[in-house]
Enzyme design. Structure first.
Site, PDB file in Angstrom:
ATOM      1  N   ASP A  63       1.050  -1.123   0.088  1.00 35.26           N
ATOM      2  CA  ASP A  63      -0.078  -0.093  -0.003  1.00 35.26           C
ATOM      3  C   ASP A  63       1.050   1.323   0.111  1.00 35.26           C
ATOM      4  O   ASP A  63       2.118   1.059   0.206  1.00 35.26           O
ATOM      5  CB  ASP A  63      -0.854  -0.124   1.189  1.00 35.26           C
ATOM      6  CG  ASP A  63      -2.075   1.046   1.025  1.00 35.26           C
ATOM      7  OD1 ASP A  63      -2.139   1.845   0.013  1.00 35.26           O
ATOM      8  OD2 ASP A  63      -3.068   0.821   1.769  1.00 35.26           O
TER       9      ASP A  63
HETATM   10  C1  BGC Z   1      -4.897   3.329   0.233  1.00 35.78           C
HETATM   11  C2  BGC Z   1      -5.122   2.460  -0.630  1.00 35.78           C
HETATM   12  C3  BGC Z   1      -4.980   2.984  -2.172  1.00 35.78           C
HETATM   13  C4  BGC Z   1      -3.738   3.865  -1.985  1.00 35.78           C
HETATM   14  C5  BGC Z   1      -3.394   4.454  -3.322  1.00 35.78           C
HETATM   15  C6  BGC Z   1      -3.701   4.324   0.383  1.00 35.78           C
HETATM   16  O1  BGC Z   1      -3.641   5.489   1.059  1.00 35.78           O
HETATM   17  O2  BGC Z   1      -5.071   2.862   1.605  1.00 35.78           O
HETATM   18  O3  BGC Z   1      -6.476   1.778  -0.514  1.00 35.78           O
HETATM   19  O4  BGC Z   1      -5.137   2.071  -2.926  1.00 35.78           O
HETATM   20  O5  BGC Z   1      -3.767   4.758  -0.901  1.00 35.78           O
HETATM   21  O6  BGC Z   1      -4.255   5.673  -3.436  1.00 35.78           O
END
Ligand code: BGC
Length: 792
Positions: free
Chosen positions: A272
């Protein structure tokens, strides 16, 4: 044949016999041979995020590929490797709707939130929604959609529950699987997330989930296991949190032993955004790609290889898996995207799917104050509607943060009613619109003030759930006049939640202004002989036990995407009979959920964008003991006989169903349960049938009273029409995880097969025997210290 395609000489164009489509094939060996250590270290991290990634960010080179996308992979132009685009997910594609110096727009369809989709219990429909989302991914030039999100709804207050599917891993896994299949039909990828146990937003980058091996296997990993095995997502996204002391992205036990060795996963794993700390360790664990990439990670990987801490073969393996991903991508395959997805068709898909996931919670069932007469669907004489509640006019399409979608419009309930041919009180409309505008203006000013002092805080505030205004109040005289002028009242109760923040305990309960509004509208309208419908425009469970007697009907509309108002009116008017059912329990009090003892209630959220914090020692913030163990949701309420306001699997219809002829046939390791469902009412409708199992001596064996193992939904049944459904499970589905043996074990004996309309409305009980069966698993991911686990 070799063909340059403007990407260098390493792309071979061939024809695969299977699909007879010209396919660009990457000569991986040759690419790998030409990559320096630095190339490899770059390649396994993304291209950075402006303002966050340190000097090394090459964002300038790729940010314009698809503006607003979350990230890209690292391009190696001289080797013919393009950057591919990764974009959120899950309620639709999240990219910028407008671009500098470009008059065209790039709006995406805002589909219903994940919770609503799961509430349809209709995997075919979820697959169709996925397919529509995937078409937007492909036509807007993205390659991988960062979705679906399927963490377990461990507690009602998790801020991201709206993105998630259920408290039950079978519902979560099957729904995710359908979504993935749909998206990937377009030859674009998905990223199933957040692997695993991302069950709270508070201190999400540094919190340690202490979970028993059994709960991990049976509850928190099970949904991923089902979806990954069934639908083969191109990528898996690890979560931010630690599990039992180890970051998920640094856990070889999770990412290699369980995911790849046990489940046979062959795709790419990415972090993530800014997740995990030690780049070299993440590489070693088999977390192939670090997004969006930071200079420290690059340094750690290069230094790791040079010092021998990281074996270059591990790095090569990860590079290869990213190359596999790039090779499959539309961008590498030279797909000429149109920037013109079929938004019109998708609007129809979101409208229809949203209506199917709405849950009818009450319809004239009496109660102390409401009437016995069904308020829904609207009767012929209902023409003038009095609309209360701010969100009726400012409908909430979905949650905030990365799960948001830049939609072109949202159909409010007001617009939906007008489109449906109803008249809405102008006086109320004018009063509400002014009230809402004033409150939004005040919020905007507050953020502008914040920006003067702290730019980053203001940026975050724009990304986070704002606060909804207190409900506007009316005098008895005003309400009496409005009741006289209308045929029915609707009150919408709204809730907004999103990334970074868990909901507060107060958000679960109605606030004083909401309670007063419901009470007063019900009093006055009932005196005037008119009915009241409460509509819930929410992303997570709220308290209902104390007020559900008041209105005549309650419909949970969830956050239903951009066509929300139209979808609701399709249900209210009877154009579509509601057939959604809850995929989670609705506790009477929020504290009734056992997990509430170990959840960050009203704590400092500790937002740490770049994972620079340290692991502290504050209970439920820095670590959380999953003391409820496997007793999550109905597994707890039903096993310990704790009353709920609405049980798991519950949902009414405009019609009624009769279950008959339930039978079980056992052949080898397969149990086929058949049941005939008849529409015994006077309206069309669909029914969801749930199959639970109850293990022999479950109490003594410390197993739940019942566990869902399969579900099915009928087609649209006309009055009097029947359908026989078959729900199949295998003997392996009967297994529980035995920690002492490190194995999935089926206990020998007689199992009950419960055919239900909800977890608490069992229509037929069947029995069948199972032989004992043991399937070894690896003894990994143990808690570092004992947890005080709940037992039956
Ligand atoms: C989130 C993810 C997301 C990623 C990209 C993160 O803050 O937890 O779910 O895909 O950002 O935007």
């Amino acid at each position: 044949m070799f063909f340059a395609l403007g990407m260098g000489a390493l792309i071979m164009v061939g024809c695969t016999a299977a699909d007879k489509v010209t396919k660009n094939i990457l000569n991986q060996e040759e690419v790998m041979a030409k990559m320096s250590l630095e190339d490899k270290a770059h390649f396994v991290i993304g291209t950075g995020m402006a303002g966050f990634s340190g000097d090394d960010a090459v964002i300038g080179a790729t940010k314009n590929l698809v503006p607003g996308a979350a990230g890209t992979t690292y391009p190696l132009d001289s080797l013919g490797i393009p950057a591919i685009v990764l974009a959120d997910g899950p309620a639709g594609l999240r990219i910028d709707a407008t671009r500098e110096g470009d008059s065209a727009t790039y709006y995406c369809t805002h589909f219903p939130i994940g919770t609503l989709l799961a509430s349809t219990w209709n995997t075919q429909l979820v697959e169709e929604v996925g397919q529509a989302i995937g078409e937007e991914v492909k036509e807007y030039g993205a390659d991988v959609l960062l979705a679906p999100a399927l963490n377990i709804m461990r507690n009602p207050l998790c801020g991201r529950n709206f993105e998630y599917y259920s408290e039950d891993p079978v519902v979560a896994g099957k729904t995710a699987s359908a979504y993935i299949k749909g998206v990937q039909k377009n030859d674009v990828g998905t990223s199933i997330k957040h692997f695993a146990a991302n069950n709270q937003e508070t201190n999400r980058m540094n919190t340690d989930a202490h979970i028993s091996q059994r709960a991990l296997r049976e509850i928190y990993l099970k949904g991923f296991e089902i979806a990954i095995k069934e639908s083969k997502p191109w990528t898996v996204m690890t979560s931010y949190n630690y599990i039992n002391g180890i970051y998920t992205s640094e856990s070889k036990d999770l990412v290699q032993t369980i995911l790849r060795d046990e489940w046979g996963y062959e795709g790419t794993v990415m972090t993530d955004w800014f997740g995990g700390k030690d780049g070299a360790k993440q590489m070693w664990a088999g977390n192939d790609m670090l997004q969006p990439g930071k200079k420290e990670q690059f340094d750690s990987i290069v230094a790791g290889v040079k010092s021998g801490k990281l074996d270059e073969a591990d790095l090569d393996r990860n590079v290869q898996r990213i190359l596999n991903l790039v090779e499959k991508s539309p961008r590498f395959q030279g797909y000429q995207y149109s920037n013109k997805p079929d938004l019109k068709t998708h609007a129809a898909i979101t409208r229809q799917s949203a209506a199917e996931g709405m849950v009818l919670m009450k319809n004239g069932q009496g109660g102390e104050q409401s009437s016995n007469e069904k308020a829904l669907p609207f009767k012929e004489n209902v023409k003038n509607v009095a609309l209360y509640g701010c969100t009726s006019y400012d409908f909430i399409a979905g949650g905030t943060g990365s799960g948001n979608v830049n939609h072109a419009y949202v159909v409010s309930l007001l617009d939906g009613l007008k489109n449906g041919g109803y008249t809405v009180s102008d006086e109320l409309k004018t009063a509400y619109e002014k009230y809402i505008d004033d409150s939004k203006e005040a919020q905007k000013k507050a953020i502008e003030e914040m920006a003067k002092k702290d730019k980053q805080a203001a940026m975050l505030a724009r990304f986070m759930p704002g606060t909804l205004p207190a409900e506007k109040q009316f005098s008895t005289e005003e309400l009496t006049a409005q009741a006289e002028a209308s045929d029915i009242a609707i009150i919408t109760i709204g809730r907004i939640s999103g990334e970074f923040l868990d909901r507060k305990a107060a958000d679960f309960n109605l606030n004083t202004s909401e309670r007063l509004l419901i009470q007063q509208v019900c009093d006055v309208y009932h005196k005037a002989g008119k009915q009241v419908v409460v509509l819930l425009n929410i992303g997570g469970v709220i308290e209902t036990a104390s007020w559900k007697d008041m209105p005549d009907a309650i419909l949970c509309a969830w956050q239903a995407g951009q066509e929300g108002g139209n979808s609701v009116v399709d249900v209210l008017s009877g154009k579509q009979s509601p057939s959604g059912k809850f995929t989670m329990s609705w506790p009477v009090n929020f504290t009734d959920a056992y997990s509430s003892r170990n959840f960050p209630i009203d704590q400092d959220p500790k937002i740490d964008m770049l994972n620079q914090g340290q692991k502290g020692n504050v209970r439920n913030v820095d670590y959380t003991d999953y003391e409820e163990d496997i007793y999550v949701g109905y597994r707890y309420f039903d096993s310990f006989e704790v009353p709920v306001s609405y049980p798991f699997g519950f949902g009414l219809s405009y019609t009624t169903f009769e279950y008959s002829d339930a039978k079980i046939a056992q052949k080898n390791d397969i149990y086929d349960v058949t049941v005939t469902v008849k529409n015994t009412g006077s309206q069309e409708g669909k029914e969801v049938v749930e199959l639970y199992i109850s293990a022999p001596d479950n109490k003594a064996a410390n197993k739940p009273a019942k566990e869902l193992k399969a579900f099915a939904k009928t087609k649209l049944l006309k009055p009097g029409e029947s359908q026989t459904l078959t729900l199949s499970i295998t003997a392996a589905d009967l297994a529980s995880f035995d920690e002492a043996a490190s194995a999935w074990v089926v206990a020998e004996g007689e199992y009950q097969f419960l055919v239900g309309a909800s977890s608490q409305d069992i229509k037929a009980t069947l029995t069948a025997n199972a032989k004992s069966q043991t399937t070894k698993a690896n003894d990994v991911m143990k808690p570092q210290a004992p947890i005080n686990l709940l037992k039956r």
